[in-house]
Design a protein around this motif. Sequence first.
Motif, PDB file in Angstrom:
ATOM      1  N   VAL A 142       0.883  -1.174   0.000  1.00 16.50           N
ATOM      2  CA  VAL A 142       0.000   0.000   0.000  1.00 16.50           C
ATOM      3  C   VAL A 142       0.914   1.216   0.000  1.00 16.50           C
ATOM      4  N   VAL A 143       0.937   1.918  -1.122  1.00 15.07           N
ATOM      5  CA  VAL A 143       1.964   2.922  -1.398  1.00 15.07           C
ATOM      6  C   VAL A 143       1.358   4.326  -1.359  1.00 15.07           C
ATOM      7  N   ALA A 144       2.202   5.315  -1.080  1.00 12.57           N
ATOM      8  CA  ALA A 144       1.831   6.733  -1.144  1.00 12.57           C
ATOM      9  C   ALA A 144       0.771   7.111  -0.112  1.00 12.57           C
ATOM     10  N   CYS A 145       0.908   6.579   1.097  1.00 15.95           N
ATOM     11  CA  CYS A 145       0.008   6.957   2.189  1.00 15.95           C
ATOM     12  C   CYS A 145       0.533   8.239   2.833  1.00 15.95           C
ATOM     13  N   ASP A 146       0.390   9.332   2.102  1.00 16.35           N
ATOM     14  CA  ASP A 146       0.947  10.619   2.515  1.00 16.35           C
ATOM     15  C   ASP A 146      -0.069  11.410   3.332  1.00 16.35           C
ATOM     16  N   GLU A 147       0.404  12.491   3.905  1.00 15.82           N
ATOM     17  CA  GLU A 147      -0.436  13.320   4.769  1.00 15.82           C
ATOM     18  C   GLU A 147      -1.656  13.856   4.036  1.00 15.82           C
ATOM     19  N   ASP A 148      -1.491  14.242   2.764  1.00 18.05           N
ATOM     20  CA  ASP A 148      -2.614  14.822   2.024  1.00 18.05           C
ATOM     21  C   ASP A 148      -3.359  13.801   1.162  1.00 18.05           C
ATOM     22  N   LEU A 153      -4.297  10.466   2.586  1.00 17.28           N
ATOM     23  CA  LEU A 153      -5.156   9.700   3.487  1.00 17.28           C
ATOM     24  C   LEU A 153      -5.297  10.459   4.794  1.00 17.28           C
ATOM     25  N   PRO A 154      -6.437  11.101   5.065  1.00 16.27           N
ATOM     26  CA  PRO A 154      -7.594  11.209   4.170  1.00 16.27           C
ATOM     27  C   PRO A 154      -7.289  12.132   2.990  1.00 16.27           C
ATOM     28  N   LEU A 155      -7.974  11.893   1.887  1.00 18.72           N
ATOM     29  CA  LEU A 155      -7.735  12.647   0.670  1.00 18.72           C
ATOM     30  C   LEU A 155      -8.175  14.096   0.863  1.00 18.72           C
ATOM     31  N   GLN A 156      -7.253  15.026   0.610  1.00 18.41           N
ATOM     32  CA  GLN A 156      -7.502  16.420   0.905  1.00 18.41           C
ATOM     33  C   GLN A 156      -8.701  16.983   0.150  1.00 18.41           C
ATOM     34  N   SER A 157      -8.874  16.572  -1.106  1.00 15.53           N
ATOM     35  CA  SER A 157      -9.990  17.100  -1.898  1.00 15.53           C
ATOM     36  C   SER A 157     -11.337  16.694  -1.314  1.00 15.53           C
ATOM     37  N   ARG A 158     -11.422  15.508  -0.710  1.00 14.78           N
ATOM     38  CA  ARG A 158     -12.677  15.087  -0.068  1.00 14.78           C
ATOM     39  C   ARG A 158     -12.946  15.942   1.170  1.00 14.78           C
ATOM     40  N   ILE A 159     -11.918  16.217   1.937  1.00 15.49           N
ATOM     41  CA  ILE A 159     -12.087  17.037   3.132  1.00 15.49           C
ATOM     42  C   ILE A 159     -12.584  18.428   2.759  1.00 15.49           C
ATOM     43  N   GLU A 160     -12.012  18.977   1.698  1.00 13.15           N
ATOM     44  CA  GLU A 160     -12.409  20.325   1.272  1.00 13.15           C
ATOM     45  C   GLU A 160     -13.841  20.365   0.759  1.00 13.15           C
ATOM     46  N   ASP A 161     -14.358  19.233   0.278  1.00 15.62           N
ATOM     47  CA  ASP A 161     -15.712  19.190  -0.261  1.00 15.62           C
ATOM     48  C   ASP A 161     -16.770  18.865   0.791  1.00 15.62           C
ATOM     49  N   ALA A 162     -16.374  18.640   2.037  1.00 14.89           N
ATOM     50  CA  ALA A 162     -17.339  18.295   3.083  1.00 14.89           C
ATOM     51  C   ALA A 162     -18.339  19.431   3.268  1.00 14.89           C
ATOM     52  N   ALA A 163     -19.626  19.063   3.286  1.00  8.23           N
ATOM     53  CA  ALA A 163     -20.670  20.080   3.388  1.00  8.23           C
ATOM     54  C   ALA A 163     -20.949  20.481   4.828  1.00  8.23           C
ATOM     55  N   ASP A 164     -20.722  19.594   5.792  1.00  8.92           N
ATOM     56  CA  ASP A 164     -20.946  19.914   7.196  1.00  8.92           C
ATOM     57  C   ASP A 164     -20.111  18.975   8.056  1.00  8.92           C
ATOM     58  N   GLU A 165     -20.198  19.128   9.364  1.00 11.57           N
ATOM     59  CA  GLU A 165     -19.380  18.325  10.274  1.00 11.57           C
ATOM     60  C   GLU A 165     -19.718  16.845  10.181  1.00 11.57           C
ATOM     61  N   GLY A 166     -20.994  16.532   9.999  1.00  8.07           N
ATOM     62  CA  GLY A 166     -21.391  15.127   9.879  1.00  8.07           C
ATOM     63  C   GLY A 166     -20.739  14.468   8.681  1.00  8.07           C
ATOM     64  N   ASP A 211     -17.005  13.949   9.354  1.00 10.66           N
ATOM     65  CA  ASP A 211     -16.771  12.767  10.183  1.00 10.66           C
ATOM     66  C   ASP A 211     -16.874  11.496   9.350  1.00 10.66           C
ATOM     67  N   ASP A 212     -17.854  11.460   8.458  1.00  9.59           N
ATOM     68  CA  ASP A 212     -18.037  10.270   7.631  1.00  9.59           C
ATOM     69  C   ASP A 212     -16.878  10.100   6.651  1.00  9.59           C
ATOM     70  N   ILE A 213     -16.339  11.212   6.150  1.00  5.37           N
ATOM     71  CA  ILE A 213     -15.190  11.139   5.244  1.00  5.37           C
ATOM     72  C   ILE A 213     -13.992  10.527   5.966  1.00  5.37           C
ATOM     73  N   TYR A 214     -13.716  11.005   7.179  1.00  7.78           N
ATOM     74  CA  TYR A 214     -12.603  10.442   7.946  1.00  7.78           C
ATOM     75  C   TYR A 214     -12.821   8.956   8.208  1.00  7.78           C
ATOM     76  N   GLU A 215     -14.057   8.586   8.531  1.00  5.87           N
ATOM     77  CA  GLU A 215     -14.359   7.189   8.829  1.00  5.87           C
ATOM     78  C   GLU A 215     -14.172   6.304   7.599  1.00  5.87           C
ATOM     79  N   THR A 216     -14.693   6.743   6.448  1.00  5.86           N
ATOM     80  CA  THR A 216     -14.587   5.909   5.249  1.00  5.86           C
ATOM     81  C   THR A 216     -13.161   5.885   4.702  1.00  5.86           C
ATOM     82  N   GLU A 217     -12.401   6.973   4.871  1.00  4.03           N
ATOM     83  CA  GLU A 217     -11.001   6.967   4.443  1.00  4.03           C
ATOM     84  C   GLU A 217     -10.179   5.990   5.297  1.00  4.03           C
ATOM     85  N   ARG A 218     -10.452   5.967   6.569  1.00  2.00           N
ATOM     86  CA  ARG A 218      -9.773   5.028   7.464  1.00  2.00           C
ATOM     87  C   ARG A 218     -10.139   3.586   7.081  1.00  2.00           C
ATOM     88  N   GLN A 219     -11.398   3.365   6.786  1.00  2.00           N
ATOM     89  CA  GLN A 219     -11.846   2.025   6.410  1.00  2.00           C
ATOM     90  C   GLN A 219     -11.300   1.612   5.047  1.00  2.00           C
TER      91      GLN A 219
END
Length: 467
Positions: free
Chosen positions: A407-413, A415-428, A431-439
């Motif tokens: 599993v390669v390129a597990c960099d800071e930006d 995992l979690p993928l930065q573009s997904r974090i920036e697109d989050a519409a609210d706190e819920g 949280d789900d983005i962090y959970e699914t990225e971890r999974q």
Amino acid sequence: MADEDELRLALDFPWERWGVFLHPSQRAMVERSFDGPARVSGSAGTGKTVVALHRAVRLARADPARRILLATFSEPLARELASKVKVLAPEASGIVPRITVSDWANVADELFQLSTGRRPRIAGAEALAELIATAAAEADVRGFSDRFLLSEWTNVVDAWGIDGLEAYAQVPRLGRRSPLGPKQRERLWSVFDRVRSALSARGLFTRSSVYRQVAADYRVRTDKPFGAIIVDEAQDLGPAELVFLSAITPGHADALFFAGDLGQRIFQHPFSWKALGIDVRGRSSTLKVCYRTSRQIRGMADGLLPSALRDPDGNQEDRDGTVSLFDGPAPVVSILDSYEAEIAVVAKFLEDAISDGVAPAEIGIFVRDPASMGRARSAAQRAGVDSEATVALMHLAKGLEFRAVAVVACDEDSLPLQSRIEDAADEGELDDIYETERQLLYVACTRARDRLIVTGITPGSEFLKDL
């Protein structure tokens, strides 16, 4: 199996045979009859997919008149399952032609075409974003960003098939942290109603609306296309998919069987199956014997997830007590200072695996996003396995299995993928983005049976601390 010597013998099976090997402790879920929808769950490596394969073949063999659908979330995984069905049931047996192996989207498209005479035209992500932006400008919903509106449409309105203001006013909006009062929902509905009208005027469908239309057609028909449906990777079903699968099979015994793991959910928001008429309580079982992943790999990957996960219906999957049946080399986590250093470390890992008898086709190399694919391919080329090893995105690792995984390129930006974090519409949603990225990382790591390496560039993904 009577003892560990027999397990070692099984581990030495040719790889294509090992891929369908059923541990005796899982056989009960293959042979048991259920009077309603049933579900088998368990940690990665406990044989859920193999249970699904064997159950499909058993049902087809037991009733020559029954057509079976073995469904999963993607076309590549469906092809992999189809090849395993052929290993279990040679084509000369007459069983293979009665088992349709497909991703559920393709099944819906084919049934849609049978009913209407044409394939559905699906609105792409960009077209949908444009329609929402246009509708928002016309409705003048100040205070709500286009990002929020797109998320609300995708995860609430379209996912649940909301067709009017009254329904939207009552939908629970699971997983959404931004509360909406009646007046706010009324304003927002003026946007979503315009989007629905625009899609209809252009003859476009969303993926969810195709599922719902086919479900509405077959719900009132007595002639169902399948006598039984077995669903792999069921944790990534959405509400529309679940309703669709339920509608195209008769309601008799053994008609619906689901295999999945809440810890491997990477696409869909959690929702209540019971609210849609699918109640698996009393017909659920959790597999506890992990015979497809070494004790060392499973133990490390489990650090990414809580010991118990609960769905919105209250069904709990306990990961504690899962036992791996064999040992292997300790997995490696390496955080390097440069791309070149990472490529060299991964290439050495692959070369060592090859020298110890691992075939190139038994190697998987995974990255989080397309931008990192070059690093994985460079390592594969340096090790001389680029033409046979699987090099792919983590999402495509689901359901697959390899003797060795990088599993390669597990960099800071990444995992979690930065573009997904920036697109989050609210706190819920964040949280789900962090959970699914971890999974997603958990999924990638647990594709390895014997050997695993996880790498990244300094400082590395925050998830690597848990490994």
